[in-house]
Scaffold this motif. Sequence first.
Motif, short mmCIF file in Angstrom:
data_model
loop_
_atom_site.label_atom_id
_atom_site.label_comp_id
_atom_site.label_asym_id
_atom_site.label_seq_id
_atom_site.Cartn_x
_atom_site.Cartn_y
_atom_site.Cartn_z
N ASN A 1 0.86 -1.19 0.00
CA ASN A 1 0.00 0.00 0.00
C ASN A 1 0.90 1.24 0.00
O ASN A 1 1.01 1.94 1.00
N ASN A 2 1.57 1.49 -1.13
CA ASN A 2 2.56 2.55 -1.23
C ASN A 2 2.17 3.54 -2.31
O ASN A 2 1.48 3.20 -3.27
N SER A 3 2.66 4.76 -2.17
CA SER A 3 2.43 5.79 -3.18
C SER A 3 3.37 5.57 -4.35
O SER A 3 4.56 5.33 -4.17
N PHE A 4 2.83 5.67 -5.56
CA PHE A 4 3.66 5.60 -6.76
C PHE A 4 4.01 7.00 -7.24
O PHE A 4 4.49 7.19 -8.35
N GLY A 5 3.76 8.00 -6.40
CA GLY A 5 3.99 9.40 -6.76
C GLY A 5 5.44 9.82 -6.64
O GLY A 5 5.76 10.99 -6.87
N TYR A 6 6.32 8.93 -6.29
CA TYR A 6 7.74 9.26 -6.20
C TYR A 6 8.56 8.03 -6.52
O TYR A 6 8.05 6.92 -6.54
N GLY A 7 9.82 8.25 -6.73
CA GLY A 7 10.74 7.14 -6.96
C GLY A 7 10.85 6.76 -8.42
O GLY A 7 10.07 7.19 -9.26
N GLN A 8 11.85 5.97 -8.67
CA GLN A 8 12.12 5.49 -10.01
C GLN A 8 12.35 3.98 -9.95
O GLN A 8 12.56 3.42 -8.88
N ALA A 9 12.31 3.37 -11.10
CA ALA A 9 12.67 1.95 -11.21
C ALA A 9 13.51 1.78 -12.46
O ALA A 9 13.39 2.57 -13.41
N ARG A 10 14.34 0.80 -12.46
CA ARG A 10 15.15 0.47 -13.62
C ARG A 10 14.80 -0.96 -14.04
O ARG A 10 14.54 -1.82 -13.21
N ILE A 11 14.80 -1.18 -15.35
CA ILE A 11 14.54 -2.50 -15.91
C ILE A 11 15.78 -2.92 -16.68
O ILE A 11 16.26 -2.18 -17.54
N LEU A 12 16.29 -4.09 -16.37
CA LEU A 12 17.43 -4.64 -17.09
C LEU A 12 16.90 -5.39 -18.31
O LEU A 12 16.14 -6.34 -18.17
N ALA A 13 17.25 -4.95 -19.48
CA ALA A 13 16.71 -5.48 -20.73
C ALA A 13 17.46 -6.75 -21.14
O ALA A 13 18.19 -6.78 -22.11
N HIS A 14 17.25 -7.82 -20.39
CA HIS A 14 17.90 -9.09 -20.68
C HIS A 14 17.23 -9.71 -21.91
O HIS A 14 16.02 -9.96 -21.92
N PRO A 15 18.00 -9.97 -22.98
CA PRO A 15 17.40 -10.46 -24.23
C PRO A 15 16.58 -11.73 -24.06
O PRO A 15 15.55 -11.89 -24.72
N GLN A 16 17.03 -12.66 -23.21
CA GLN A 16 16.29 -13.92 -23.03
C GLN A 16 14.85 -13.64 -22.61
O GLN A 16 13.94 -14.31 -23.08
N PHE B 1 13.26 -10.43 -22.73
CA PHE B 1 12.61 -9.44 -23.59
C PHE B 1 12.18 -10.03 -24.92
O PHE B 1 11.30 -9.48 -25.58
N MET B 2 12.78 -11.13 -25.34
CA MET B 2 12.38 -11.80 -26.57
C MET B 2 11.26 -12.82 -26.32
O MET B 2 10.73 -13.39 -27.25
N ASP B 3 10.89 -13.03 -25.07
CA ASP B 3 9.85 -13.98 -24.70
C ASP B 3 8.55 -13.22 -24.43
O ASP B 3 8.43 -12.53 -23.43
N PRO B 4 7.57 -13.34 -25.33
CA PRO B 4 6.32 -12.59 -25.14
C PRO B 4 5.52 -13.01 -23.90
O PRO B 4 4.62 -12.30 -23.48
N GLU B 5 5.88 -14.15 -23.31
CA GLU B 5 5.22 -14.56 -22.07
C GLU B 5 5.87 -13.91 -20.85
O GLU B 5 5.32 -13.95 -19.76
N ALA B 6 7.05 -13.32 -21.02
CA ALA B 6 7.78 -12.72 -19.91
C ALA B 6 7.67 -11.21 -19.87
O ALA B 6 7.46 -10.61 -18.81
N VAL B 7 7.82 -10.57 -21.02
CA VAL B 7 7.82 -9.11 -21.10
C VAL B 7 6.97 -8.70 -22.30
O VAL B 7 7.09 -9.27 -23.38
N LYS B 8 6.13 -7.71 -22.09
CA LYS B 8 5.35 -7.14 -23.19
C LYS B 8 5.64 -5.65 -23.24
O LYS B 8 5.72 -4.99 -22.20
N MET B 9 5.81 -5.13 -24.45
CA MET B 9 6.05 -3.71 -24.62
C MET B 9 5.05 -3.15 -25.62
O MET B 9 4.72 -3.80 -26.62
N PHE B 10 4.60 -1.94 -25.33
CA PHE B 10 3.69 -1.22 -26.21
C PHE B 10 4.24 0.19 -26.38
O PHE B 10 4.63 0.83 -25.41
#
Length: 109
Positions: free
Chosen positions: A44-59, A61-70
């Motif tokens: 139960n946290n506010s999303f109004g601050y902070g950042q996140a980083r995503i490591l774009a691991h090809p294994q 990111f190439m798997d549509p069941e793991a990562v989806k991008m729009f």
Amino acid sequence: SGHAGHLLQIFVRRDLVDCLCYAALPYGEIDKERMPLSTWLSGNNSFGYGQARILAHPQHFMDPEAVKMFAVSADPTFQDNRAKFQEDLQKLFSESLHRLRAPGPQHRE
């Protein structure tokens, strides 16, 4: 066309969040107070601050069941050409990953 504005959404399967993502302070330093990120996101946290980083691991990111991008752009020329660019990029990544997985020539001494 001069229309500014792009939107990229990246969805990571819940069980991969802590493998691919981390809570970050400005400039990418790990935000230890919000780690593990999956616990913080599920709380139960506010999303109004902070950042996140995503490591774009090809294994993953190439798997549509793991990562989806729009992605969408306000620039119609960019938007119209984006699908072809994405197909070409995906083909390039697939070929590169295939070469990395293929057994190399045997070394003889």
